[in-house]
Write a protein that holds these residues in place. Structure first.
Motif, PDB file in Angstrom:
ATOM      1  N   ASP A   1       0.829  -1.206   0.000  1.00 15.14           N
ATOM      2  CA  ASP A   1       0.000   0.000   0.000  1.00 15.14           C
ATOM      3  C   ASP A   1       0.866   1.260   0.000  1.00 15.14           C
ATOM      4  N   GLY A   2       1.973   1.180  -0.738  1.00 15.01           N
ATOM      5  CA  GLY A   2       2.856   2.340  -0.865  1.00 15.01           C
ATOM      6  C   GLY A   2       3.766   2.578   0.312  1.00 15.01           C
ATOM      7  N   LYS A   3       3.786   1.650   1.282  1.00 13.84           N
ATOM      8  CA  LYS A   3       4.626   1.812   2.463  1.00 13.84           C
ATOM      9  C   LYS A   3       5.578   0.632   2.601  1.00 13.84           C
ATOM     10  N   LEU A   4       6.812   0.946   3.020  1.00 14.41           N
ATOM     11  CA  LEU A   4       7.851  -0.068   3.171  1.00 14.41           C
ATOM     12  C   LEU A   4       8.319  -0.103   4.617  1.00 14.41           C
ATOM     13  N   ALA A   5       8.525  -1.304   5.129  1.00 14.80           N
ATOM     14  CA  ALA A   5       9.123  -1.436   6.456  1.00 14.80           C
ATOM     15  C   ALA A   5      10.533  -0.858   6.404  1.00 14.80           C
ATOM     16  N   SER A   6      10.801   0.119   7.246  1.00 14.51           N
ATOM     17  CA  SER A   6      12.074   0.832   7.178  1.00 14.51           C
ATOM     18  C   SER A   6      13.257  -0.097   7.393  1.00 14.51           C
ATOM     19  N   HIS A   7      14.229   0.014   6.499  1.00 13.68           N
ATOM     20  CA  HIS A   7      15.461  -0.754   6.626  1.00 13.68           C
ATOM     21  C   HIS A   7      16.602   0.134   7.134  1.00 13.68           C
ATOM     22  N   ARG A   8      16.226   1.227   7.789  1.00  9.02           N
ATOM     23  CA  ARG A   8      17.219   2.049   8.482  1.00  9.02           C
ATOM     24  C   ARG A   8      17.487   1.493   9.881  1.00  9.02           C
TER      25      ARG A   8
END
Length: 762
Positions: free
Chosen positions: A293-300
């Motif tokens: 839905d246009g959102k990514l789990a942050s990989h920072r």
């Protein structure tokens, strides 16, 4: 990589397909040879010929707990590079490149520390570190004498295919995972495809790509615990097992996990490592098919590493890490003032500050009590034996013109923290009786003191000074500050020349101030972000309990009960304090009051069971602990206490079940090791009893080690008071030179320091 793959939108499909065809389906970034059982066997035979099996051929990776799916080595060429994964996962790759994971094994301070271990004990011992910092090197058999020190895959650190090739984990930590042979796809039957796979083929079979690289347990705290929990085993230090960090246990009993009834505060929803450190964020500029839905789990993996972004010039990461540290982690409350009283009279405590008017006299000595509440993180601050991390309370007293009259927690001209500051840290003492100032954890013998602040709990720090002899008001300010490393370790890690210091960013996490007048002080309106009055008393009560000031703690919780007569935890908190005070009978009516306000309240039932057991009412205690476990099946404390209570009734089979369940949550629970060694023996299971007895003997505290701590504290009186739960920072005793700190800034690296340009995001 990604949390979950979904079908591509038409625009994303065109974009990623174009990217795939633009490289002509090049496999240059992937393994160059097809992986087969024969090739893996050949690689193992090649490595085994010269490998140092310090602990035998069956344990090639010790002192790390990591292993592979076969217990053998894996060719590093089997691991697709991060650049390869970044062909499609562009946003995840860009975030990962700036993270601590990406830079886990190449930062100069890390390499200096590992090389110190290598020089003192030998390279094979550093598998303990590299199992989490450089997993590919360990599983490849490259951490051994005579192996190349520079490897092409080192630039990736903990790369995509490390995490996404893990087959299983335990909560033992120190790399307690099983790394499988990497595969970015499975075939039609679900069998992993090892070796090169084109982008085009992956894009045509996203479901099979997802099946290869995503497993449900990747979204659990247990997955993170395999590395974000660690011990110092006998195989590392030639001494005994010692706990290093226990983030998972701290999380598991916190309010964030909602697995225990015992925290002082409750959360509305369950949080995990991932919900805090991998929050879903909208894609901004780079495409990524892992978005949902246009959102990514942050990989920072935003956390507290402020040096990686400074050193590598990752401006966005620095901005985000700073915001993360300042996002409601702590509450700072200048809670009380205690003016000195004439000799022979009792001083009065003015609390909570701001509620009622009071008077201070010119030249009067006052003690200001500051309460720090850890409310925003699910583990301690700073995590347990992170001895070189540095977070502290900076406290200043300034006059109306802004001149500093007294202070604690300043940075000295040599870059080091005021040694008498209240810091959320510990002191690790080595086998020579000195401090481990370069993180030489393999030489640890004892923790001289540990002032880390646990999740959901509070600390009370007291500062004493003299009010001006004029009618000038003073402003007192308390600030929680953080920098990644103390100056000694940072200068060592950066190989700074004698007399030069590497300046790190210092983050002010939270700050609050109050003005004290000579003469009349009127009541004031609540400050911005100030807790309600009942919570201010509650946090004070928690802090006083942990400082072993039981009478004052009971009084603080009594204020809570008066302000909130319907709050069931208030009488429970009084009972908890009385139990700690060993006044079990006095605790009983408060627990009954709590249960009258909230029937079957698990928290009250747990402590009621302890009181009942102390009274000899063992059956009642068992019944109540069983109720607690029914409501909180993962409560380690309830299972542990139930196991002991059943043991008292000689119900050894039932007690065994409880303690084994405790070990399923924490394999290193000391009480479980001890009691199971007895229970197994009573049940005739001598082999199992011997195993548990050996674990207990290795993991229990060394009673002789305390002499190292006592001797260190005797020689270092400037920090000795921090080992005492209840003390005062006397600011009037500070010398004039100590009140001239250097300015605190979040500066870039100084001129002449080695600071490479940011790596190209490939």
């Amino acid at each position: 990589m990604q949390r979950r793959l979904i079908s591509l939108t038409p625009s994303a499909r065109l974009l990623t397909s174009a990217a795939a065809f633009s490289i002509a389906l090049s496999l240059a970034a992937v393994a160059q040879t097809q992986d087969t059982p024969e090739s893996r066997l050949a690689y193992n035979q090649k490595i085994a010929k010269d490998y140092t099996y310090r602990y035998g051929v069956d344990h090639p990776f010790l002192p790390s707990n990591m292993t592979s799916d076969t217990g053998k080595f894996i060719d590093p060429k089997s691991f697709a590079t991060a650049q390869y994964c970044g062909h499609c996962h562009q946003e995840a790759h860009a975030e990962w490149r700036q993270s601590a994971h990406s830079n886990s094994n190449r930062a100069p301070w890390y390499l200096r520390n590992v090389n110190l271990l290598n020089a003192e004990k030998g390279i094979s011992f550093s598998r303990h570190c590299e199992g989490c910092h450089d997993p590919i090197a360990v599983v490849a058999g490259a951490i051994t004498e005579g192996a190349p020190r520079k490897r092409p895959y080192d630039q990736d650190g903990v790369t995509c295919m490390v995490c996404h090739s893990i087959q299983s984990v335990t909560t033992r930590g120190t790399g307690s995972y099983v790394l499988g042979e990497p595969a970015v796809m499975v075939d039609e039957s679900g069998k992993p495809i090892h070796g090169p796979v084109s982008d085009q083929e992956i894009l045509a079979h996203l479901d099979r790509h997802s099946a290869a690289v995503m497993k449900p347990f990747y979204k659990t705290p247990e997955f993170c615990s395999s590395c974000h929990k660690a011990a110092l085993p006998r195989t590392l230090n030639d001494y005994k097992w010692q706990r290093a960090i226990s983030l998972y246990e701290e999380y598991q009993v916190s309010s964030f996990a909602k697995q225990s009834p015992l925290p002082f505060y409750k959360k509305d929803v369950v949080s995990t490592c991932q919900t805090c450190h991998m929050q879903r964020e909208a894609l901004v500029s780079l495409p990524d098919p892992g978005a949902k839905d246009g959102k990514l789990a942050s990989h920072r993996w935003l956390g507290a590493n402020t040096v990686v972004p400074q050193y590598y010039h990752f401006e966005e990461q620095m901005k985000r890490v700073t915001a993360f540290l300042q996002n409601n982690v702590f509450n700072v409350d200048i809670f009380a003032v205690e003016p000195s009283a004439p000799e022979g009279t009792q001083a009065s405590l003015i609390a909570p500050l701001g509620k009622d008017p009071f008077t201070l006299n010119a030249g009067q000595r006052v003690t200001v009590s500051v309460v720090i509440q850890n409310k925003g993180i699910a583990h301690s601050h700073v995590p347990e034996q992170r001895d070189m991390y540095e977070s502290w309370v900076a406290f200043t007293v300034k006059n109306a013109q802004g001149k500093t009259l007294a202070q604690s927690g300043f940075i000295q001209p040599n870059g080091k923290l005021d040694p008498a500051a209240h810091s959320f840290t510990n002191r690790l003492i080595n086998k020579s009786g000195g401090i481990n100032d370069l993180h030489q954890v393999w030489d640890n013998r004892v923790v001289a003191f540990n002032n880390t602040i646990q999740s959901g709990r509070s600390q009370l720090i007291r500062y004493e000074f003299t009010m001006p002899h004029t009618d000038s008001p003073v402003t007192v300010t308390a600030t929680v500050r953080y920098r990644r490393f103390d100056q000694t370790f940072m200068d060592f890690g950066m190989s700074m020349p004698q007399g030069q210091h590497y300046q790190q960013p210092i983050v002010d996490m939270v700050s609050t101030s109050r003005t004290l007048n000579v003469g009349q002080n009127d009541a004031t309106k609540p400050l911005l972000n100030e807790n309600p009055e009942w919570m201010r008393w509650n946090n004070s009560g928690i802090a006083l309990l942990d400082a072993q000031q039981y009478a004052a703690s009971v009084d603080a919780f009594a204020h809570v009960a008066k302000l909130r007569p319907d709050y069931a935890d208030a009488p429970t908190n009084i009972a908890i304090t009385l139990i700690a005070w060993e006044k079990y009978n006095d605790a009983l009516p408060y627990l009954q009051k709590s249960l009258s306000l909230a029937k079957d309240n698990a928290r009250a039932l747990y402590y009621l069971a302890l009181v009942q057991r102390n009274e000899g009412k063992v059956d009642d205690a068992i019944a109540n602990l069983q109720k607690v476990i029914a409501a909180f099946p993962q409560s380690r404390d309830a299972h542990r206490e139930l196991g002991f209570t059943l043991y008292q009734q000689h119900k050894y089979d039932l007690a065994r079940t409880e303690y084994e369940y405790v070990q399923s949550i924490d394999p290193d629970d000391l009480a479980a090791h001890y009691n199971l060694s007895i229970i197994y023996r009573r049940l005739g299971l001598k082999d199992k009893a011997a195993v548990e007895s050996a674990y207990f003997a290795d993991q229990k505290d060394d009673p002789t080690a305390s002499t190292y701590a006592l001797e260190y504290l005797r020689k270092h009186r400037e920090v000795a008071q921090e080992s005492v739960p209840w003390h005062v920072h006397d600011l009037d005793q500070r010398g004039a030179d100590e009140t001239q700190p250097v300015p605190v800034t979040a500066a870039a690296p100084q001129s002449g320091q080695s600071s490479p340009n940011s790596p190209t995001l490939k």
